[in-house]
Motif scaffolding. Structure first.
Motif, mmCIF file in Angstrom:
data_model
loop_
_atom_site.group_PDB
_atom_site.id
_atom_site.type_symbol
_atom_site.label_atom_id
_atom_site.label_comp_id
_atom_site.label_asym_id
_atom_site.label_seq_id
_atom_site.Cartn_x
_atom_site.Cartn_y
_atom_site.Cartn_z
ATOM 1 N N ARG A 323 -1.486 -18.422 21.075
ATOM 2 C CA ARG A 323 -0.633 -18.541 22.273
ATOM 3 C C ARG A 323 -1.471 -18.469 23.549
ATOM 4 O O ARG A 323 -1.295 -19.282 24.462
ATOM 5 C CB ARG A 323 0.406 -17.422 22.268
ATOM 6 N N GLU A 351 4.797 -25.369 26.873
ATOM 7 C CA GLU A 351 5.823 -24.343 26.641
ATOM 8 C C GLU A 351 5.970 -24.204 25.132
ATOM 9 O O GLU A 351 6.683 -24.970 24.483
ATOM 10 C CB GLU A 351 7.144 -24.754 27.283
ATOM 11 N N TRP A 380 11.056 -19.681 22.025
ATOM 12 C CA TRP A 380 11.063 -20.280 23.357
ATOM 13 C C TRP A 380 11.797 -19.403 24.372
ATOM 14 O O TRP A 380 11.517 -19.444 25.567
ATOM 15 C CB TRP A 380 11.725 -21.657 23.317
ATOM 16 N N THR A 381 12.749 -18.594 23.878
ATOM 17 C CA THR A 381 13.569 -17.773 24.781
ATOM 18 C C THR A 381 12.967 -16.401 25.024
ATOM 19 O O THR A 381 13.510 -15.631 25.817
ATOM 20 C CB THR A 381 14.976 -17.599 24.193
ATOM 21 N N TYR A 382 11.864 -16.083 24.350
ATOM 22 C CA TYR A 382 11.241 -14.774 24.489
ATOM 23 C C TYR A 382 10.094 -14.824 25.496
ATOM 24 O O TYR A 382 9.406 -15.838 25.618
ATOM 25 C CB TYR A 382 10.705 -14.274 23.146
ATOM 26 N N GLY A 383 9.878 -13.719 26.174
ATOM 27 C CA GLY A 383 8.788 -13.663 27.129
ATOM 28 C C GLY A 383 7.424 -13.778 26.480
ATOM 29 O O GLY A 383 6.507 -14.393 27.034
ATOM 30 N N SER A 384 7.270 -13.200 25.299
ATOM 31 C CA SER A 384 5.991 -13.253 24.609
ATOM 32 C C SER A 384 5.766 -14.569 23.881
ATOM 33 O O SER A 384 4.650 -14.857 23.452
ATOM 34 C CB SER A 384 5.894 -12.117 23.601
ATOM 35 N N ARG A 385 6.837 -15.371 23.706
ATOM 36 C CA ARG A 385 6.792 -16.642 22.968
ATOM 37 C C ARG A 385 6.423 -16.444 21.494
ATOM 38 O O ARG A 385 5.993 -17.388 20.836
ATOM 39 C CB ARG A 385 5.797 -17.623 23.609
ATOM 40 N N GLU A 398 11.994 -10.720 18.689
ATOM 41 C CA GLU A 398 10.729 -10.925 19.400
ATOM 42 C C GLU A 398 9.645 -10.070 18.778
ATOM 43 O O GLU A 398 9.855 -8.899 18.473
ATOM 44 C CB GLU A 398 10.888 -10.586 20.881
ATOM 45 N N THR A 401 3.878 -7.178 20.936
ATOM 46 C CA THR A 401 2.473 -7.428 21.239
ATOM 47 C C THR A 401 1.693 -6.137 21.416
ATOM 48 O O THR A 401 0.493 -6.165 21.638
ATOM 49 C CB THR A 401 2.337 -8.264 22.525
#
Length: 411
Positions: A323, A351, A380-385, A398, A401
């Motif tokens: 990522r 993205e 796609w909807t998570y901040g961390s991806r 999610e 991290t």
């Protein structure tokens, strides 16, 4: 000049000539910017050496010093611009324009100051300024190398050699009776510098050759990603999952989906789509270890299989590295013309969503891959991806991290 010193300088001029011939070959293949950089670098370097060795038809010492002062500044500015262009530092027009203006203005200022001094002092001032410009470029390339630029450390080595050659030639110009070891060291450093620049330019040239093929053929031409095609990815999955041992083998599944590829195509055309896919695949290959199997997953994604990966934290760390590499901005070309591939005018960021699944080879492969892909699209909807399947909650969640929290969850 000593015979040994002449031999070393002969090697330097042979290298410069070979580099010029290669640049002409590149020009014939329509990659004119690469050819221009290689040709200018070889010609300017050779002209600088000729001048500083005292081979110009100038008999007056004062006039020669004045000419060498001008040659030093012109060469330093020209080679600095060529190196910045080679390393891609001039792609952003605003930054590149300021850098060019600063270099030219500094050169003119030094030349103007030199006319207020005696000729030998002007030569010293110009030589010191040329060395300072090279030292500045060295700091810039070291900074790029520390940030992960592939050509960064190679460029650092080249600039160090250039500074050694410049220092030696400046000493030779001011002391014409210099012993042959100084000539040998300067000539050798000059040869290494030209070889390093040739290597960097060749990497750029081969990249443009491959990219031109990619933009022409699109996804049907596998070198877009230089990975397995869709059918071969299915074969890879079958080979791994259906090669059953006495016991089920753990395996990590990473699915990567890029959300904005089709929007990019609608805005800028298929060439930009192909270029973006090409860059994403290149970054992915440089990040993934050799033991990881990977291939295409539809037109907007990739599939990675990590063998013997029973540890979620290990697979998650790889997913985070992927990522971090793939979300970096990239300047895209929207032209199919090989001569215009470097005229990148569109800045784009991928993205991405990454789904991480730790399973075993007894699971149906279609189910594992579809689950990982669904997690990637949910990510796609998570901040961390990053997403994984939370067994306790029975749903996609999610991915943490914070490795301490993740290790505690896995335990």
């Amino acid at each position: 000049m000593d015979v040994v010193a002449a031999g070393f300088w002969g090697a330097f001029f042979c290298t410069a000539t070979l580099m010029l011939v290669i640049s002409l070959a590149a020009f014939a293949r329509s990659h004119r910017r690469v050819a221009l950089m290689a040709g200018v670098t070889s010609v300017v370097s050779a002209a600088f050496v000729v001048a500083y060795l005292g081979w110009l038809p100038l008999h007056d010492v004062g006039v020669e010093a004045r000419v060498l002062a001008h040659v030093a500044i012109a060469t330093a500015v020209c080679l600095a611009l060529m190196l910045m262009s080679t390393l891609g530092m001039l792609r952003q027009r605003a930054v590149g324009g300021r850098a060019m203006a600063l270099l030219v203005a500094s050169g003119l200022l030094v030349l103007a100051a030199g006319w207020m001094l005696e000729a030998p002092a002007a030569l010293v001032l110009s030589s010191v300024t040329a060395f300072a410009i090279g030292a500045g470029m060295l700091l810039v390339t070291i900074r790029g190398a520390l940030r992960g630029d592939r050509a960064g450390w190679v460029a650092v080595a080249g600039i160090v050699c250039m500074l050694v050659a410049l220092a030696g030639l400046s000493w030779i110009a001011m002391n014409r009776t210099t012993a042959w070891p100084v000539h040998a060291l300067s000539a050798t450093a000059g040869v290494v510098y030209l070889c390093v620049i040739a290597v960097v330019l060749w990497a750029r040239y081969s990249y443009l050759l491959e990219l031109s093929e990619v933009l022409a053929h699109g996804p049907s031409y596998d070198p877009v990603t230089r990975m397995r095609s869709h059918s071969e990815t299915g074969q890879m999955v079958g080979d791994i999952f259906f090669h059953r041992d006495a016991e089920a083998r753990p395996i990590g599944v990473i699915a990567i989906c890029i959300a904005n590829l089709y929007a990019l195509e609608n805005l800028h055309g298929r060439a930009a789509f192909n270029h973006a896919l090409f860059i994403c695949a290149s970054r992915l290959r440089r990040t993934v270890p050799q033991y990881v199997e990977m291939g295409r997953l539809s037109e907007d994604g990739f599939l990675l299989l990590v063998p013997n990966a029973g540890d979620l934290q290990r697979v998650a760390q790889l997913a985070q590295q992927i990522r971090n590499r793939m979300v970096r901005p990239v300047s895209l070309s929207v032209s199919r013309d090989p001569a215009g591939l470097e005229a990148a005018r569109t800045v784009w960021e991928a993205e991405i969503g990454i789904g991480v699944l730790v399973t075993n080879t007894q699971v149906r492969p279609a189910q594992a891959i579809s689950t990982a892909r669904a997690m990637a699209r949910t990510a796609w909807t998570y901040g961390s991806r990053l997403a994984f399947f939370d067994q306790d909650a029975g749903q996609i969640a999610e991915l943490q991290t914070d490795w301490a929290d993740l290790a505690a969850w896995a335990a």
